[in-house]
Design a protein around this motif. Structure first.
Motif, PDB file in Angstrom:
ATOM      1  N   LEU A   1     -15.176 -42.868 -46.649  1.00  0.00           N
ATOM      2  CA  LEU A   1     -16.288 -42.830 -45.692  1.00  0.00           C
ATOM      3  C   LEU A   1     -17.557 -42.260 -46.320  1.00  0.00           C
ATOM      4  CD1 LEU A   1     -16.468 -43.641 -42.608  1.00  0.00           C
ATOM      5  CD2 LEU A   1     -16.898 -41.220 -42.266  1.00  0.00           C
ATOM      6  N   ASP A   2     -17.377 -41.305 -47.239  1.00  0.00           N
ATOM      7  CA  ASP A   2     -18.543 -40.686 -47.880  1.00  0.00           C
ATOM      8  C   ASP A   2     -19.398 -41.707 -48.635  1.00  0.00           C
ATOM      9  OD1 ASP A   2     -17.890 -38.230 -46.922  1.00  0.00           O
ATOM     10  OD2 ASP A   2     -16.976 -37.500 -48.766  1.00  0.00           O
TER      11      ASP A   2
ATOM     12  N   PHE B 267     -11.305 -46.016 -44.444  1.00  0.00           N
ATOM     13  CA  PHE B 267     -11.220 -44.692 -43.805  1.00  0.00           C
ATOM     14  C   PHE B 267     -10.260 -44.742 -42.618  1.00  0.00           C
ATOM     15  CE2 PHE B 267     -12.394 -42.223 -40.085  1.00  0.00           C
ATOM     16  CZ  PHE B 267     -12.311 -40.938 -40.571  1.00  0.00           C
TER      17      PHE B 267
ATOM     18  N   VAL C 134     -18.636 -44.801 -36.806  1.00  0.00           N
ATOM     19  CA  VAL C 134     -18.925 -44.180 -38.098  1.00  0.00           C
ATOM     20  C   VAL C 134     -19.451 -42.755 -37.908  1.00  0.00           C
ATOM     21  CG1 VAL C 134     -20.408 -44.313 -40.145  1.00  0.00           C
ATOM     22  CG2 VAL C 134     -19.241 -46.363 -39.306  1.00  0.00           C
TER      23      VAL C 134
ATOM     24  N   ALA D 151     -16.454 -40.690 -37.218  1.00  0.00           N
ATOM     25  CA  ALA D 151     -15.681 -40.604 -38.466  1.00  0.00           C
ATOM     26  C   ALA D 151     -16.329 -39.608 -39.427  1.00  0.00           C
ATOM     27  CB  ALA D 151     -15.575 -41.989 -39.109  1.00  0.00           C
TER      28      ALA D 151
ATOM     29  N   PHE E 160     -25.534 -52.231 -39.651  1.00  0.00           N
ATOM     30  CA  PHE E 160     -24.377 -52.617 -38.839  1.00  0.00           C
ATOM     31  C   PHE E 160     -24.431 -54.091 -38.451  1.00  0.00           C
ATOM     32  CE2 PHE E 160     -24.473 -48.016 -38.607  1.00  0.00           C
ATOM     33  CZ  PHE E 160     -23.164 -47.753 -38.994  1.00  0.00           C
TER      34      PHE E 160
ATOM     35  N   THR F 124     -14.714 -36.327 -41.244  1.00  0.00           N
ATOM     36  CA  THR F 124     -14.685 -35.990 -42.673  1.00  0.00           C
ATOM     37  C   THR F 124     -15.308 -34.616 -42.912  1.00  0.00           C
ATOM     38  OG1 THR F 124     -16.796 -37.027 -43.199  1.00  0.00           O
ATOM     39  CG2 THR F 124     -14.871 -38.422 -43.314  1.00  0.00           C
TER      40      THR F 124
ATOM     41  N   LEU G 165     -19.731 -49.989 -33.745  1.00  0.00           N
ATOM     42  CA  LEU G 165     -19.345 -49.588 -35.100  1.00  0.00           C
ATOM     43  C   LEU G 165     -20.153 -48.377 -35.564  1.00  0.00           C
ATOM     44  CD1 LEU G 165     -17.669 -50.200 -37.616  1.00  0.00           C
ATOM     45  CD2 LEU G 165     -19.423 -51.835 -38.322  1.00  0.00           C
ATOM     46  N   GLU G 166     -21.416 -48.332 -35.181  1.00  0.00           N
ATOM     47  CA  GLU G 166     -22.268 -47.203 -35.572  1.00  0.00           C
ATOM     48  C   GLU G 166     -21.754 -45.891 -34.965  1.00  0.00           C
ATOM     49  OE1 GLU G 166     -26.403 -47.944 -35.041  1.00  0.00           O
ATOM     50  OE2 GLU G 166     -26.969 -46.094 -36.088  1.00  0.00           O
TER      51      GLU G 166
ATOM     52  N   ILE H 121     -15.434 -48.371 -44.412  1.00  0.00           N
ATOM     53  CA  ILE H 121     -15.221 -47.838 -43.060  1.00  0.00           C
ATOM     54  C   ILE H 121     -13.782 -48.112 -42.614  1.00  0.00           C
ATOM     55  CG2 ILE H 121     -15.842 -48.091 -40.620  1.00  0.00           C
ATOM     56  CD1 ILE H 121     -18.729 -48.752 -41.594  1.00  0.00           C
TER      57      ILE H 121
ATOM     58  N   ARG I 148     -16.563 -58.453 -40.357  1.00  0.00           N
ATOM     59  CA  ARG I 148     -15.586 -57.626 -39.653  1.00  0.00           C
ATOM     60  C   ARG I 148     -14.280 -58.372 -39.426  1.00  0.00           C
ATOM     61  NH1 ARG I 148     -18.577 -54.012 -35.133  1.00  0.00           N
ATOM     62  NH2 ARG I 148     -16.397 -53.453 -34.797  1.00  0.00           N
TER      63      ARG I 148
ATOM     64  N   MET J  10     -23.079 -55.928 -41.380  1.00  0.00           N
ATOM     65  CA  MET J  10     -21.616 -55.865 -41.536  1.00  0.00           C
ATOM     66  C   MET J  10     -20.899 -56.838 -40.605  1.00  0.00           C
ATOM     67  SD  MET J  10     -20.966 -51.731 -41.682  1.00  0.00           S
ATOM     68  CE  MET J  10     -22.277 -50.687 -42.372  1.00  0.00           C
TER      69      MET J  10
ATOM     70  N   TYR K  91     -18.396 -52.099 -44.934  1.00  0.00           N
ATOM     71  CA  TYR K  91     -17.423 -52.275 -43.858  1.00  0.00           C
ATOM     72  C   TYR K  91     -16.001 -52.070 -44.384  1.00  0.00           C
ATOM     73  CZ  TYR K  91     -15.074 -53.715 -39.690  1.00  0.00           C
ATOM     74  OH  TYR K  91     -14.255 -53.706 -38.580  1.00  0.00           O
TER      75      TYR K  91
ATOM     76  N   ARG L 225     -25.511 -47.922 -46.667  1.00  0.00           N
ATOM     77  CA  ARG L 225     -26.363 -48.105 -45.474  1.00  0.00           C
ATOM     78  C   ARG L 225     -27.831 -47.911 -45.836  1.00  0.00           C
ATOM     79  NH1 ARG L 225     -24.114 -44.526 -40.502  1.00  0.00           N
ATOM     80  NH2 ARG L 225     -26.105 -45.171 -39.618  1.00  0.00           N
TER      81      ARG L 225
END
Lengths: 233, 233
Positions: free
Chosen positions: A64-65, A37, B54, B57, A82, B61, B50-51, A34, A89, A85, A31, A71
């Motif tokens: 982000l990579d 990012f 991502v 996002a 998720f 990228t 959130l999923e 994320i 948050r 996470m 998180y 995950r």
């Protein structure tokens, strides 16, 4: 290809509390990446040139990579990434809400100092984990590629405006303070995660003196990073 | 390691206008990818979960990751990447300013339809280029990985709110209209780029009838993408 736990999961995971704590740890790191990012992509808008913007955007994509492998590992350990996470948050979001950069130099210092601090912390914790998790955590927090760009730009900005150094030094202290505040909040709320540091089957733990030494190391490295930027800490 | 032009640059580049036009083309694609990153990162804020955030996002990228090879090639051809992008910033920025999504479904449709349209257009142009440039352009506009996610989410949203389909169909037409408006503006201002399509040494060109057929193909593919999303075009 799903494998049965005894084949692919180290002995430490025989302890359900350890498994839960590792999922917590991977989730909070994921998180954090994320939101890193999101914040870097947002702060890229402050860039004075298109080239600078692309440099910060590239730092955002690098963050982000790293989410994918985290995950995947959470899923392998039986967690839902998720959902895992969710408990983190609010603390991570509050950190960012309290440290929104006012301008481009503050964004750069946050990218370097804030990220470095979090990464040092996770690397410290990783030393007390099973080897697979340790390797994953260490590779998830590797951001060495960004350093040269940020150091050069911050030093340039301070050279161009000498009053900036004082403001950015205060900013660095604020980043450290907010990070500690939110880390403490997470520690207070997530028993499994803090128990992780106490050790377990086949794993050494940290006593209070060791935790004290860890914080000393984190503070020293923070000061080193500030000095690299040409700032007092 | 710099090499002399005759060794590593195809014969087409003996024509300075061709080299200039290719730099233009790579620069506008690169700037398009940079702004696609920015817009997708911004639109990710609209994600309901959130999923989903991502997922968008990750599309952002993927766009930014394609900028590096384009920058490298512009440099190899003797251009300065960010200076080369400058003439295209206003048209691309206007496209995005006029097509800022109002909500998450509009953002998804833009990511899919707007991106698909631009990529089809660059792929059409690539057919008239030297092989190295063609390969670079084609690999720079490959976004097949995103399709399934967007199609599923848009269809879900329409199923949950039937009035949405009409609004998104209008939105798709607006994206097409804005893309054509800004493409025409670029064509009017960049003689070298439009001359590219007329052909040259060792390269076939496009006559007006062929340009007409190209636009027919682009329109047909746009309609196919809208249909995949469950939308009239």
């Amino acid at each position: 290809m799903p494998a049965s736990p005894p084949d692919d999961v180290p002995v430490a995971f025989a302890d359900p509390a350890y498994r839960e704590a590792v999922i917590d740890l991977l989730a909070v790191i994921a998180y954090g990446e994320i939101t890193a990012f999101e914040r870097l992509a947002e702060d890229a808008k402050l860039a004075p040139t298109l080239e600078d913007k692309v440099a910060l955007a590239a730092m955002a994509t690098a963050e982000l990579d790293k989410v994918g492998p985290l995950r995947d590992r959470i899923t392998e350990l039986g967690g839902e990434p998720f959902a895992a996470m969710a408990p983190f948050r609010s603390a991570v979001d509050l950190f960012h809400a309290h440290t929104a950069p006012a301008d481009w130099p503050e964004g750069l210092v946050k990218a370097y100092v804030g990220d470095g601090l979090a990464n040092d912390f996770y690397r410290e914790i990783a030393a007390y984990l099973d080897p697979d998790t340790r390797d994953l955590v260490v590779s998830s927090v590797d951001t060495a590629g960004n350093a040269a760009f940020v150091v050069e730009k911050v030093r340039e900005a301070i050279a161009a405006d000498h009053r900036l150094g004082g403001r950015l030094a205060l900013w660095g202290r604020r980043l450290m303070g907010e990070a500690l505040t939110q880390a403490q909040r997470v520690a207070a709320e997530r028993d499994a995660l803090t128990a992780l540091l106490a050790g377990g089957v086949d794993r050494p733990g940290l006593d209070l003196a060791a935790i004290g030494r860890m914080f000393t190391r984190l503070t020293e490295r923070h000061a080193e990073r500030m000095a690299e930027l040409g700032l007092d800490s």
